[in-house]
Design a protein around this motif. Structure first.
Motif, PDB file in Angstrom:
ATOM      1  N   VAL A 417       1.140  -1.434   0.321  1.00  0.00           N
ATOM      2  CA  VAL A 417       0.881   0.244   0.149  1.00  0.00           C
ATOM      3  C   VAL A 417       0.608   0.972   0.039  1.00  0.00           C
ATOM      4  CG1 VAL A 417      -1.604   1.129   1.359  1.00  0.00           C
ATOM      5  CG2 VAL A 417      -2.222  -1.392   1.487  1.00  0.00           C
ATOM      6  N   ILE A 419       1.206   4.989  -0.048  1.00  0.00           N
ATOM      7  CA  ILE A 419       0.738   7.032   0.002  1.00  0.00           C
ATOM      8  C   ILE A 419       1.470   7.821  -0.356  1.00  0.00           C
ATOM      9  CG2 ILE A 419      -0.095   7.496   2.875  1.00  0.00           C
ATOM     10  CD1 ILE A 419       0.383   5.054   4.448  1.00  0.00           C
ATOM     11  N   VAL A 448      -2.953   5.048  -2.517  1.00  0.00           N
ATOM     12  CA  VAL A 448      -4.507   5.447  -2.607  1.00  0.00           C
ATOM     13  C   VAL A 448      -5.017   6.781  -2.009  1.00  0.00           C
ATOM     14  CG1 VAL A 448      -5.998   5.273  -0.279  1.00  0.00           C
ATOM     15  CG2 VAL A 448      -4.465   3.892  -1.236  1.00  0.00           C
ATOM     16  N   TYR A 450      -6.414   8.799  -1.040  1.00  0.00           N
ATOM     17  CA  TYR A 450      -7.828   9.040   0.658  1.00  0.00           C
ATOM     18  C   TYR A 450      -8.195   9.993   0.175  1.00  0.00           C
ATOM     19  CZ  TYR A 450      -2.964  11.150   1.501  1.00  0.00           C
ATOM     20  OH  TYR A 450      -2.045  12.319   1.592  1.00  0.00           O
ATOM     21  N   CYS A 476      -6.454   4.041   3.923  1.00  0.00           N
ATOM     22  CA  CYS A 476      -5.732   3.243   3.466  1.00  0.00           C
ATOM     23  C   CYS A 476      -5.761   1.406   4.112  1.00  0.00           C
ATOM     24  CB  CYS A 476      -4.442   2.955   4.412  1.00  0.00           C
ATOM     25  SG  CYS A 476      -4.099   4.673   3.000  1.00  0.00           S
ATOM     26  N   ILE A 496       3.037  -1.391   3.631  1.00  0.00           N
ATOM     27  CA  ILE A 496       2.741  -0.074   3.557  1.00  0.00           C
ATOM     28  C   ILE A 496       4.057   1.047   3.638  1.00  0.00           C
ATOM     29  CG2 ILE A 496       2.166   0.542   6.182  1.00  0.00           C
ATOM     30  CD1 ILE A 496      -0.404   2.044   5.565  1.00  0.00           C
ATOM     31  N   THR A 506       1.619   6.523   7.407  1.00  0.00           N
ATOM     32  CA  THR A 506       2.267   4.948   7.321  1.00  0.00           C
ATOM     33  C   THR A 506       2.628   4.907   8.837  1.00  0.00           C
ATOM     34  OG1 THR A 506       3.635   5.028   5.071  1.00  0.00           O
ATOM     35  CG2 THR A 506       4.186   3.493   6.784  1.00  0.00           C
TER      36      THR A 506
END
Length: 628
Positions: A417, A419, A448, A450, A476, A496, A506
């Protein structure tokens, strides 16, 4: 070709860290000067410096800056618009001393601004030449010697001689921030954008026009709840600009009688957050057509407004566009990429209304099998807002891709994942070898978008107000779980990673007792929100007022959401990577989380890269960070 079965995550791949940086450049801004095209290239193999490149009409390409010069400004720490050009003359801010230089054909760089009392204490950017060619107007950011940090930094618009050294004259001072100084065609008026703490430029800005003879200001647009960007004068004395007054950054036209009329209205973002100076998302052709970039549903693209007012998408493959400039009566040049290629420089000419694309600076020729390139897929999933109310989140999903390998039957890939930073940024749908590094090994990646990200309108962007560390973390986790529930990834093998604001997310996601992640990578992330509020640079020194709450009045929220106060919950292996000269997220943020985890005997690795700032620019450091 024979397809071999290999465990996910261990597929052999040509995409090594060396492959990632070999011949790599960071293409930035583009400028047009007559028949010549100029662009900037950030070069990791040259210590990360930014070179200015000129392409003549005959196709000859020339590097302009001599060894040791680096066209990069530190205004707002994020820089941007560090150079401009006219009649073959280049003006640029040099990274080492932040002075403004003039480089004429056949000569060497000549400094135009004084030596500051404090090293790099006077910073310049976002400039342009006056219509009569005698002067330059630009943003100046002053960091006084012995100053008290962000509180004493001044941002002003100044004017100086274009062809010789002089003491800059202050034209505009007072607001906390001033950007985009643009002189009217007759040179008598100055358009500019300003804002004050605690706002950021995507929150509330004001566009005004100052009469340089009388000093009288006329407010064009903006104010509470409206973000205005990219003013651009037209030959008839009107002014184009971007505004999100309808909830989307769209294009408007102001005339001196005070009329403001919409030019392009879409449920899409033409504008982008002004993290850097000098954004360029639209260009006007001689017939009045406007070519523009617009961000919608996770992808960028090109559109055109015809002289009759009709608006249409252009059927072109570009999915990420960083700059557009007019290049003649019926053409534009742009820096753009596709989902399967890196950034390149392109010229688009309109012949009888049809776009014809010419490649001026091609992306790297990587020699990758197209079947081994993972193309991002937009996904949407159920999540919650800061109050727990249901809503929809968004992301770009990259499945594992290889023309030679597949995973064992009945197994699913591990997931990384990713970010993005900002947090008011976005996942960019273009070929990124740093993503392909993982997908070519059999990992899945989800980048993502978000709540709080750009590209889905102001309401989505505002979801993070008062909810940083809540909404972003929820999205996430929701994206990872959605992919697991839909059989796309192995829910037992989730990792992540994120940088800057993404590094904070994170850490916040790992500092949960119910975290689904098995490991994390924190690139120059925030561990202590209180320390960040006190120590960060001027541009972001009040950013947390909106994202978290006013400080110190809401110190309780700052402590509750700071990962450093929840190290007892951090039990997953972590790697932390940090630049030693980072002024945005100072190194002590990484040091404190590493020390706390070591005291808890949690597996943690810590790499500090000397001479790097907020992000890694040098080839050897990019390689080391990726391999680590």
């Amino acid at each position: 070709m024979t397809i071999s079965e290999f465990p996910f995550g261990s597929w052999p791949t040509p995409i090594t860290s060396e492959f990632v940086v070999t011949a790599a450049v960071r293409l930035g801004e583009v400028r047009v000067d007559g028949t010549d095209i100029y662009w900037s290239e950030g070069r990791p193999t040259e210590g990360g410096r930014t070179q200015i490149v000129r392409r003549n009409a005959d196709g000859t390409v020339t590097d302009l800056l001599p060894e040791g010069m680096d066209a990069r400004t530190a205004v707002h720490e994020y820089g941007g618009a560090a150079w401009w050009v006219h009649d073959g003359v280049l003006w640029f801010a040099n990274w080492a001393d932040q002075r403004l230089y003039r480089l004429a054909p056949g000569g060497g760089p000549v400094p135009l601004t004084p030596v500051p009392a404090e090293p790099r204490g006077l910073r310049y950017g976002d400039g342009e030449l006056a219509p009569d060619g005698t002067a330059v107007v630009a943003v100046r950011e002053s960091h006084p010697a012995g100053g008290r940090g962000a509180i004493d930094v001044r941002n002003e618009i100044v004017r100086l001689f274009a062809d010789r050294a002089s003491l800059p004259e202050v034209l505009v001072s007072g607001p906390d921030f001033v950007v985009a100084p643009r002189l009217s065609p007759d040179g008598g008026s100055l358009a500019l954008v300003s804002w004050d703490h605690p706002s950021m430029p995507w929150d509330d800005t004001v566009l005004r026009v100052r009469d340089l003879t009388t000093g009288v200001d006329t407010v064009v647009a903006g104010g509470p709840g409206e973000s205005v960007l990219e003013p651009r004068w037209q030959a008839d004395g009107s002014l184009l600009f971007l505004s999100d007054r309808t909830g989307w950054w769209n294009l408007y036209r102001w005339t001196p009688d005070g009329t403001v009329a919409p030019m392009i209205e879409l449920k899409a973002e033409i504008g982008m957050p002004a993290w850097q100076l000098g954004s360029a998302r639209y260009a006007v052709l001689d017939d009045g057509s406007i070519v523009f970039a617009r961000w919608s549903d996770g992808y960028d693209g090109l559109g055109i407004r015809r002289p009759d007012g009709s608006v249409a998408d252009l059927d072109l493959p570009f999915s990420a566009i960083s700059a557009i400039e007019r290049a003649g009566a019926a053409a534009v040049v742009m820096v753009a990429a596709t989902a399967a290629t890196e950034l390149g420089v392109y010229r688009i000419e309109f012949v009888d209304g049809t776009p014809h694309v010419e490649t001026l600076r091609p992306p790297r020729e990587l020699g990758l099998d197209p079947d081994s390139v993972s193309v991002p897929e937009p996904i949407s999933f159920a999540s919650v807002d800061g109050t727990g109310a249901p809503r929809t989140g968004h992301a770009l999903f990259y499945p594992p891709a290889s023309s030679r390998y597949r995973g064992p039957a009945g197994e699913l890939p591990p997931l990384l994942v990713v970010i993005h930073g900002g947090p008011t940024g976005s996942a960019v749908p273009m070929l990124s070898l740093q993503a392909q590094y993982w997908t070519s090994r059999g990992f899945a990646v989800v980048d993502v978008n978000y709540g709080g990200s750009t590209g889905y309108g102001r309401n989505y962007r505002d979801l993070l107000e008062g909810a940083w560390g809540v909404v972003d973390v929820a999205d996430c986790i929701a994206a990872a779980r959605w992919l697991g529930e839909h059989g796309r990834v192995d829910s037992r093998r989730l990792a992540i990673r994120g940088g800057s604001a993404g590094g904070y997310t994170t850490l916040a996601a790992l500092a949960r007792t119910d975290t689904p992640f098995a490991a994390g990578a924190d690139h120059f992330g925030v561990a202590d929100l209180e320390a960040l509020a006190v120590e960060t640079h001027k541009f972001e020194s009040r950013y947390l007022d909106r994202l978290v709450g006013e400080y110190p009045a809401r110190r309780d929220i700052y402590r509750e959401r700071s990962p450093i106060h929840h190290v007892d919950r951090l039990r997953k292996p972590l790697i932390v990577l940090q630049g030693s000269e980072d002024e945005v997220v100072p190194p002590n943020q990484s040091e404190m989380i590493v020390e706390a985890l070591r005291a808890q005997r949690v597996p943690v690795a810590f790499l500090v890269f000397e001479g790097e700032q907020h992000g890694f620019r040098r080839a050897e450091n990019i390689r080391r960070a990726l391999d680590a």
